[in-house]
Design an enzyme around this catalytic site. Sequence first.
Site, mmCIF file in Angstrom:
data_model
loop_
_atom_site.group_PDB
_atom_site.id
_atom_site.type_symbol
_atom_site.label_atom_id
_atom_site.label_comp_id
_atom_site.label_asym_id
_atom_site.label_seq_id
_atom_site.Cartn_x
_atom_site.Cartn_y
_atom_site.Cartn_z
ATOM 1 N N ASP A 44 0.904 -1.075 0.084
ATOM 2 C CA ASP A 44 0.351 0.221 0.133
ATOM 3 C C ASP A 44 1.222 1.085 0.045
ATOM 4 O O ASP A 44 0.458 2.304 0.025
ATOM 5 C CB ASP A 44 -1.335 -0.158 1.220
ATOM 6 C CG ASP A 44 -0.536 -0.264 2.750
ATOM 7 O OD1 ASP A 44 0.940 -0.284 2.527
ATOM 8 O OD2 ASP A 44 -1.150 -0.295 3.657
ATOM 9 N N SER A 45 2.148 0.681 0.516
ATOM 10 C CA SER A 45 3.274 2.106 -0.231
ATOM 11 C C SER A 45 2.519 3.208 -1.145
ATOM 12 O O SER A 45 3.058 3.975 -1.595
ATOM 13 C CB SER A 45 4.452 1.549 -0.254
ATOM 14 O OG SER A 45 4.586 0.569 -0.768
ATOM 15 N N ASP A 83 -1.257 -6.028 -0.160
ATOM 16 C CA ASP A 83 -1.466 -6.022 1.167
ATOM 17 C C ASP A 83 -2.925 -6.070 1.595
ATOM 18 O O ASP A 83 -3.131 -4.985 0.153
ATOM 19 C CB ASP A 83 -0.594 -4.368 1.301
ATOM 20 C CG ASP A 83 0.419 -3.846 1.758
ATOM 21 O OD1 ASP A 83 0.631 -4.912 2.301
ATOM 22 O OD2 ASP A 83 1.472 -3.181 1.986
ATOM 23 N N LYS A 112 -0.657 -9.433 2.941
ATOM 24 C CA LYS A 112 -0.341 -9.174 4.475
ATOM 25 C C LYS A 112 -1.300 -7.925 5.308
ATOM 26 O O LYS A 112 -1.719 -7.156 4.686
ATOM 27 C CB LYS A 112 0.893 -8.080 3.746
ATOM 28 C CG LYS A 112 2.216 -8.108 4.361
ATOM 29 C CD LYS A 112 3.453 -7.474 3.931
ATOM 30 C CE LYS A 112 3.163 -6.022 3.591
ATOM 31 N NZ LYS A 112 3.100 -5.243 4.188
ATOM 32 N N GLU A 114 -0.685 -5.635 8.616
ATOM 33 C CA GLU A 114 0.042 -5.156 9.286
ATOM 34 C C GLU A 114 -0.269 -5.718 11.325
ATOM 35 O O GLU A 114 -1.857 -5.436 11.468
ATOM 36 C CB GLU A 114 0.056 -3.766 9.268
ATOM 37 C CG GLU A 114 0.836 -2.821 8.356
ATOM 38 C CD GLU A 114 0.952 -1.639 7.953
ATOM 39 O OE1 GLU A 114 1.199 -0.959 8.657
ATOM 40 O OE2 GLU A 114 1.494 -1.316 6.618
ATOM 41 N N GLU A 181 9.379 -4.903 10.070
ATOM 42 C CA GLU A 181 9.568 -3.045 9.763
ATOM 43 C C GLU A 181 10.541 -2.060 10.852
ATOM 44 O O GLU A 181 9.725 -2.704 11.712
ATOM 45 C CB GLU A 181 8.868 -2.131 9.355
ATOM 46 C CG GLU A 181 9.500 -1.176 8.332
ATOM 47 C CD GLU A 181 7.805 -0.492 7.100
ATOM 48 O OE1 GLU A 181 6.922 -1.039 7.309
ATOM 49 O OE2 GLU A 181 8.643 0.603 6.430
HETATM 50 O O1 KIV Z 1 3.596 -1.089 1.167
HETATM 51 C C1 KIV Z 1 4.975 -1.814 1.540
HETATM 52 O O2 KIV Z 1 5.028 -1.061 0.441
HETATM 53 C C2 KIV Z 1 5.151 -2.045 2.259
HETATM 54 C C3 KIV Z 1 7.020 -2.383 3.039
HETATM 55 C C4 KIV Z 1 7.440 -1.493 2.778
HETATM 56 C C5 KIV Z 1 7.062 -3.341 3.611
HETATM 57 O O3 KIV Z 1 4.392 -2.687 4.012
#
Ligand code: KIV
Length: 263
Positions: A44-45, A83, A112, A114, A181
């Site tokens: 989600d970056s 994500d 994924k 968090e 992270e």
């Molecule tokens: O969103 C993302 O790119 C991530 C990485 C920083 C691991 O979760």
Amino acid sequence: MRKKLTITSIKKSKNSKPLVMITAYDALFARLVSQSADMILVGDSLNMSFAGESDTLSATLDQMIYHTKAVCTGAPESFIVADMPFGTYVNKKEALKNSIKMFQETSCDCVKIEGGADKANIVKYLCKNGIAVCGHIGLLPQSVRGEGGYKVKGRTEEEAKQLIADAKAIESAGAFCMVIEGVKAEVAKEVASSVSIPVIGIGAGIDVDGQVLVFSDMLGLFEEFTPKFVKKYLDGASLVRDAVSTYAGEVQKKEFPSEEHTY
Ligand code: KIV
């Protein structure tokens, strides 16, 4: 063409071969990175480097599905991690409903989420219902507003203990691997050795089971800020600017298109 990894082969890589994970948000880059990466993360970056927002929080499930689909299309032989965005796994029911939507509308291999021990019940519920889960502990970008900034974790004895408890809880709940992270290297090392599933680091030092970087950071395309842990393997932004400036100059001087590029 590389052989696609499986959950079993990813788990087996622990203590034998460091895992290479990199993000991609579209088919073009997914295809490019798939030759060298073991796993592609549709992070989600993308809300920051693709959409230009200041954090990841406003990414929506539909946007993540759109990008995950593109990545799956570009790299059909890669293991794809999707994500789950902020607010889509606040409880077990919501998490399952939204993860099923991600699984049904894309061909990603896992989601994924968090969180540590506090999210173990959700990880367990997803795994019991056929959703493979990659955990994410340590600095949690989706908590940036709640915590008032990006804070490196593992600086105190208490934080170190909590991280180990988080990793163990996520493993017991059924996650097959996790990202760690923004954690002090010596603590990340302890975390990695306290569980039997791979722990993939970002800003967590060398003594973990693999590394993940955001592609636009490591290719030097994202210039807003550069965290200490980012190594730029290319000065992508300068290369792009130079190429576009050369193109603009040639258009203005009527040098492009030449005979070679004309029907
Ligand atoms: O969103 C993302 O790119 C991530 C990485 C920083 C691991 O979760």
